[in-house]
Design an enzyme around this catalytic site. Structure first.
Site, PDB file in Angstrom:
ATOM      1  N   ARG A   1       6.477  -9.344  16.419  1.00 40.72           N
ATOM      2  CA  ARG A   1       7.227  -8.231  15.822  1.00 40.72           C
ATOM      3  C   ARG A   1       6.603  -6.927  16.299  1.00 40.72           C
ATOM      4  NH1 ARG A   1       6.439  -4.773  11.358  1.00 40.72           N
ATOM      5  NH2 ARG A   1       8.123  -4.587   9.819  1.00 40.72           N
TER       6      ARG A   1
ATOM      7  N   HIS B   1       0.851  -1.190   0.000  1.00 43.96           N
ATOM      8  CA  HIS B   1       0.000   0.000   0.000  1.00 43.96           C
ATOM      9  C   HIS B   1       0.887   1.241   0.000  1.00 43.96           C
ATOM     10  CE1 HIS B   1       1.170  -0.595   4.162  1.00 43.96           C
ATOM     11  NE2 HIS B   1       0.894   0.684   4.386  1.00 43.96           N
TER      12      HIS B   1
END
EC number: 1.14.11.7
Length: 556
Positions: A516, A434
């Site tokens: 993460r 994106h």
């Protein structure tokens, strides 16, 4: 009786909401679900693809399409609302990018034929009844001459706007910049590359009808003239008649609309239909590239280590830095995160907004400050979240050598955790490709700067907190959302920053094991869109005063 029936029927116009839904192809979303119930997977895939072409930001539909490819085997996706001249143009550009100039010429010439045919149809369709937007149509009262003038101006404005209509893809709001002239710009260079210098000069001169001061094409035209010397008189090569006629008509329409605006007392502003600020095709005599975007300013902090610049990351307005924060700060930030993060925070409560194979948790600066004020986390730790965000902002502002203040737009601490038992044969991304301030349209090689994109964002940064997980690499790609131009492995203190537009499509590879964590920061040069937290932070004698409110938009 028949006349009454006719009048009655004309009053039943579709509501604006319905018209907007059809513009955005919403019915195809429902069609997809219906086809699934009927077990017609190929039709469902086509319906999903048709919807997705107008809504490239819709992650769930994107995932549905990937699922169809897996379950239904090889699927030839069809856009059921495609405009033929747009399809030919896109195909021509794809061949041009691959340096397949012969094929590019075939498709671009066909696109022009389709464009002019569509223009004729658009002109005819404007001759019908018009909508009087400045007053309620059914209650509109006017004398004969006023009504005739009003109708004629409506028809003229509609015809004049056909250029924008033909340059706008189905389901989109914004047209492709410089759409019609770009055909001739691509063609002049393509014809040159196949050795047809007559056609190259013809197309160059046609392009110059729209942009007579374009230095690159003026140079190309002069070069083509030189190549033709001794074989024919270059003065005999004229711009294409159809383009000349369209431009003449367009200028006359513009003149009439301006005169009418003065005479009839309404406001008219001529749009710039031919503006050109994006990618340009080739220039015959290539020179050295000079960046319009300065970078390489001071990093401000002696411990921050420069790693890669834009050129080394194969892009524009990109930088990779290490040691932005220390190992101890990473650990402290992790402790803060464990105390304040909520599943789905920043994603409208969706715990798996981008992929069903990971759980997303997040927290904003506001939440950290609020918890610090309430004593639920240590004040020093809560302050750390803000302090490192401010450090990142100052580095970005300095490195990219911005001439105006860079403001926080949104700051979000986010952790994504791989879900056990769901990592086998994964073919999705943790965060699909994106751009941060526009809607990426890989098929069109465009990025549409329009809602629901956060169009006010100018720069972005990701500050990583850990490396003890598998997968999760940050990637930059080309506009096709497929060709990876750079891959970055996160680790504590590493920060990647870049401009937020379509020049920097990016995403995150699947996190297949572990968690993460990163601080995501978006910045704006427009003070109207700055995050309000930074305006209200003060510490006095250990007391924390936090803002009463702060905008908390959905994380993209």
């Amino acid at each position: 009786m028949p006349s009454k029936i006719c009048v009655s029927a004309s009053r039943h116009r579709a509501a604006e909401e319905v018209r907007a839904d059809f513009q955005r192809r919403v019915p195809y979303s429902y069609l997809q679900r219906a086809y699934i119930q009927l077990n017609k997977l190929e039709e469902a895939a086509n319906a999903a693809h048709t919807f997705f072409m107008a809504n490239p930001e819709h992650m769930e539909i994107q995932q549905d399409i990937e699922n169809y490819k897996t379950t239904a085997g090889k699927v030839s996706l069809i856009d059921r609302e495609a405009k033929p001249h747009m399809e030919d143009y896109s195909a021509g550009v794809r061949h041009y990018d691959k340096e397949e100039y012969g094929l590019a010429i075939i498709f671009l010439e066909r696109a022009l034929e389709g464009y002019y045919a569509e223009d004729e149809d658009c002109q005819i369709m404007c001759e019908g009844p018009q909508r009087f937007e400045e007053h309620e149509y059914l209650e509109y009262k006017a004398g004969l001459y006023e009504a005739i003038a009003d109708h004629y101006m409506q028809v003229l404005a509609c015809k004049h706007d056909c250029i924008r209509e033909l340059a706008t893809r189905s389901g989109r709001i914004s047209p492709i910049e410089n759409f019609l002239p770009l055909h001739y710009d691509y063609l002049q260079f393509a014809y040159y590359r196949v050795g047809d210098y007559v056609k190259a000069l013809e197309c160059a001169r046609t392009y110059l009808l729209f942009h007579p001061d374009d230095e690159d094409v003026l140079e190309n035209a002069a070069y083509y003239e030189g190549l033709l010397e001794g074989t024919l008189d270059p003065a005999t090569i004229k711009p294409r008649k159809e383009a000349k006629a369209l431009l003449r008509r367009h200028k006359l329409e513009s003149h009439l609309l301006r005169v009418a605006a003065v005479g009839l007392g309404f406001t008219y502003t001529e749009p710039n239909y031919w503006k050109s600020t994006s990618f340009r095709p080739g220039h015959v005599q290539q020179g050295c590239f000079v960046s319009l975007f300065p970078s390489g300013g001071p990093l401000l902090y002696s411990d921050v280590k420069f790693v890669y610049n834009s050129q080394q990351l194969n892009g524009t307005q990109r930088v990779l830095l290490d040691n932005v924060i220390s190992e101890e700060q990473c650990r402290e930030l992790h402790r803060v995160a464990s105390g304040i993060m909520l599943a789905g925070d920043g994603y409208r409560g969706k715990t798996s907004p981008h992929t069903p194979n990971e759980r997303f948790e997040g927290a904003t600066v506001l939440k950290a400050l609020k918890y610090g004020y309430e004593g639920r986390v240590p004040l020093k730790s809560a302050r750390l979240f803000y302090d490192i965000s401010e450090k990142a902002r100052r580095i970005v502002e300095s490195y990219f050598m911005l001439n105006s203040t860079l403001y926080f737009s949104y700051t979000h601490l986010v952790c994504r955790t791989a879900l056990s038992g769901q990592q086998e044969r994964r073919n999705d991304l943790s965060h699909p490709i994106h751009a941060d301030n526009c809607l990426l349209d890989p098929e069109a090689n465009e990025c549409w700067k329009e809602p629901p994109a956060y169009t006010f964002r100018d720069y972005s940064a990701l500050l990583y907190m850990n490396a003890d997980f598998e997968g999760g690499e940050f990637i930059f790609t080309e506009m096709d959302a497929k060709t990876v131009t750079a891959s970055i492995k996160p680790k504590c203190g590493r920060m990647v920053s870049f401009s937020s537009g379509g020049e920097n499509p990016h995403g995150v590879k699947a996190v297949t094991k572990g968690q993460r964590c990163a601080v995501a920061l978006w910045f704006t040069l427009d003070p109207l869109y700055r995050e309000l937290v930074s305006l209200s932070i003060t510490v006095r004698g250990g007391d924390w005063r936090h803002p009463a409110s702060c905008r908390d938009p959905e994380h993209p």
